[in-house]
Write an enzyme that holds these catalytic residues in place. Structure first.
Site, short mmCIF file in Angstrom:
data_model
loop_
_atom_site.label_atom_id
_atom_site.label_comp_id
_atom_site.label_asym_id
_atom_site.label_seq_id
_atom_site.Cartn_x
_atom_site.Cartn_y
_atom_site.Cartn_z
CE1 TYR A 48 -3.21 3.00 0.84
CE2 TYR A 48 -2.00 3.24 2.89
CZ TYR A 48 -2.91 3.73 1.99
OH TYR A 48 -3.55 4.93 2.22
CB SER A 130 -3.95 10.99 6.90
OG SER A 130 -5.02 10.58 6.07
CD GLN A 151 -5.38 14.61 4.29
OE1 GLN A 151 -5.34 13.62 5.01
NE2 GLN A 151 -6.25 14.72 3.28
CB THR A 179 -5.72 16.37 0.29
OG1 THR A 179 -4.73 16.32 1.30
CG2 THR A 179 -5.25 15.58 -0.91
NE ARG A 188 -3.35 5.17 -4.67
CZ ARG A 188 -3.91 5.82 -3.66
NH1 ARG A 188 -4.10 5.21 -2.50
NH2 ARG A 188 -4.28 7.07 -3.79
NE ARG A 302 -0.63 6.60 -1.98
CZ ARG A 302 -0.44 5.34 -1.61
NH1 ARG A 302 0.66 4.72 -1.95
NH2 ARG A 302 -1.34 4.70 -0.91
C1 FMN Z 1 0.72 5.11 1.86
C2 FMN Z 1 0.38 6.53 1.56
C3 FMN Z 1 -0.81 7.06 2.01
C4 FMN Z 1 -1.13 8.39 1.73
N1 FMN Z 1 -2.27 8.92 2.25
C5 FMN Z 1 -2.52 10.24 2.10
C6 FMN Z 1 -3.61 10.84 2.77
O1 FMN Z 1 -4.35 10.20 3.51
N2 FMN Z 1 -3.83 12.16 2.55
C7 FMN Z 1 -3.03 12.91 1.72
O2 FMN Z 1 -3.27 14.10 1.54
N3 FMN Z 1 -1.96 12.37 1.12
C8 FMN Z 1 -1.68 11.05 1.30
N4 FMN Z 1 -0.57 10.51 0.71
C9 FMN Z 1 0.33 11.37 -0.07
C10 FMN Z 1 1.39 11.99 0.85
O3 FMN Z 1 0.83 12.96 1.69
C11 FMN Z 1 2.51 12.65 0.05
O4 FMN Z 1 1.95 13.53 -0.87
C12 FMN Z 1 3.42 11.65 -0.66
O5 FMN Z 1 3.61 10.51 0.12
C13 FMN Z 1 4.77 12.29 -0.95
O6 FMN Z 1 5.57 11.42 -1.67
P1 FMN Z 1 6.69 10.47 -1.02
O7 FMN Z 1 5.97 9.33 -0.40
O8 FMN Z 1 7.50 10.08 -2.19
O9 FMN Z 1 7.44 11.30 0.00
C14 FMN Z 1 -0.24 9.17 0.96
C15 FMN Z 1 0.96 8.64 0.51
C16 FMN Z 1 1.28 7.33 0.80
C17 FMN Z 1 2.59 6.78 0.33
#
Ligand code: FMN
Length: 407
Positions: A48, A130, A151, A179, A188, A302
């Protein structure tokens, strides 16, 4: 004469201490934490974190594009008394790195959000919780003494969203990260193949997989926090949201618009950060909303697969709105060198998502601290070798030819 200690004379706790010391000595970069997390976290949750949408082209580009940026080496400069201290939204930070919001963090390790928040507080950087966390706003507030950031995802049930903002206010959250790039959830593949859910379904494969990760099982057995505690019990008619994909499809608001930002901004007591800006037109719109900062982000690769990497678009967004709004950055940071490059290209602050998750999955709170220490050390050494002593002085002149070639 030196007394010889045989391993059989040691207690279990002493043996673990020696193993931990040995392991720590060999964890030198974020990749080492990632490898440890891969072994310790059940496949469903490791994948994940460690995946992007569809072909994962944007996910990979986030990391790969950093490698194309070359640094400018300087010599014979006084490198004593260096400082990584800076500010994000006027708040002093030990280094300009915050932890990004990540969903299901409490599934990488029991009580994951609480542990990560404590690690950030001790380090002196912001932690962002989050909406889709396992530990609730109140859980995290109960183990921290300084304000953290929250967030927000906007859902159709505006009454619930209003209450969620009020809960963040009551917990003393000092910034709200809204967000904007997840009105619908991109696919995904790994999550579909693994039938991702929280708590995990207890099928044969999951049970076998979990049984082979005793540390993870132990951390989960020690806590009662195994569902989305910001939501379950707070939304009318929602008692089962274990399927994240189904729940987001049903609840997230595809009608979210720029007009919604106004009431959200008014309802929250502190600064507002808009997350998920990847386009100059959107950056201009965002700056007009009266928000305090934007995060240049593609959600860690993502959401829209095929979009450019965050670092590729950062310079043009800085050029468009850098004098109007504070610019933050995330996506693909795996080292202190990456942080430095983003700062040189105009980001005032950066965020890490996966590096924190790898640390947490590998070693709980200690792993998050270690991830932050690794990044700080790399940032500090790189800064020195670039001939700078203060992180706040970094700019394009620290990049080879100002990173202007090829643009
Ligand atoms: C497993 C996972 C869960 C995430 N869940 C959220 C989320 O709940 N809310 C959100 O705004 N971004 C979420 N993101 C995005 C992150 O806030 C962030 O933009 C991103 O991880 C940055 O890239 P990096 O993992 O390469 O540092 C998630 C990212 C990952 C990897």
């Amino acid at each position: 004469m030196v007394a010889r200690i045989s391993p059989v004379m040691l207690t279990q706790a002493q043996r673990y201490q020696i193993i931990r010391k040995y392991a720590m000595k060999h964890i030198l970069e974020i990749k080492d934490l990632q490898e440890l997390a891969r072994r310790r976290v059940p496949k469903m949750f490791y994948e994940y974190a460690n995946s992007g949408s569809w072909t994962e082209t944007t996910y990979r580009a986030n990391e790969e594009d950093f490698k194309k940026i070359k640094l400018r080496q300087r010599v014979a400069v006084d490198m004593t008394n260096r400082s990584l201290e800076s500010t994000m939204l006027g708040q002093t930070v030990a280094m300009p790195v915050a932890v990004a919001p990540t969903g299901l963090t409490g599934m990488q390790h029991g009580d994951g959000e609480m542990l990560a928040a404590k690690a950030c507080e001790e380090f002196g950087i912001p932690f962002t919780l989050s909406t889709m966390s396992i530990c609730s706003i109140e859980d995290v507030a109960s183990v921290t003494t300084k304000p953290f950031w929250f967030q927000l995802y906007v859902m159709k049930d505006r009454e619930f969203i209003g209450n969620l903002i009020d809960r963040a206010n009551n917990a003393g959250c000092s910034a709200l990260v809204l967000t904007l790039d997840l009105q619908i959830l991109a696919q995904r593949h790994a999550d579909h193949r693994n039938d991702l859910s929280a708590p995990p379904k207890l099928g044969l494969w999951n049970l076998l997989d979990m049984a082979s990760r005793p540390r993870w099982c132990l951390s989960m057995l020690k806590t009662r926090r195994r569902e989305f505690r910001n939501i379950v019990g707070h939304v009318k008619g929602v008692d089962d949201m274990s399927s994240l994909a189904q729940w987001t499809a049903d609840q997230f608001d595809p009608k979210l618009s720029w007009d919604d930002i106004e009431w959200i901004r008014k309802r929250f007591d502190g600064p507002l950060i808009l997350k998920g800006i990847l386009d100059t037109q959107d950056a201009i719109m965002a700056a007009k909303t009266g928000a305090d900062a934007i995060i240049v982000s593609n959600h860690g690769g993502r959401q829209l697969d095929g979009a450019p990497s965050s670092i590729e678009v950062l310079p043009e967004i800085v050029e468009a709105v850098g004098d109007k709004i504070e610019i933050h950055f995330d996506g693909g940071i795996r080292s202190g060198q990456d942080v430095l490059k983003a700062l040189c290209l105009g980001a005032k602050g950066t965020y890490i998502g996966r590096p924190m998750l790898y640390g947490l999955g590998a070693m709980g709170q200690k792993g998050v601290t270690l991830a932050l220490e690794i990044i700080a050390k790399e940032l500090d050494m790189t800064m020195a070798l670039c001939g700078e002593r203060e992180v706040v002085n970094l700019d394009r002149t620290n990049l080879y030819h100002g990173h202007k070639t090829g643009r």
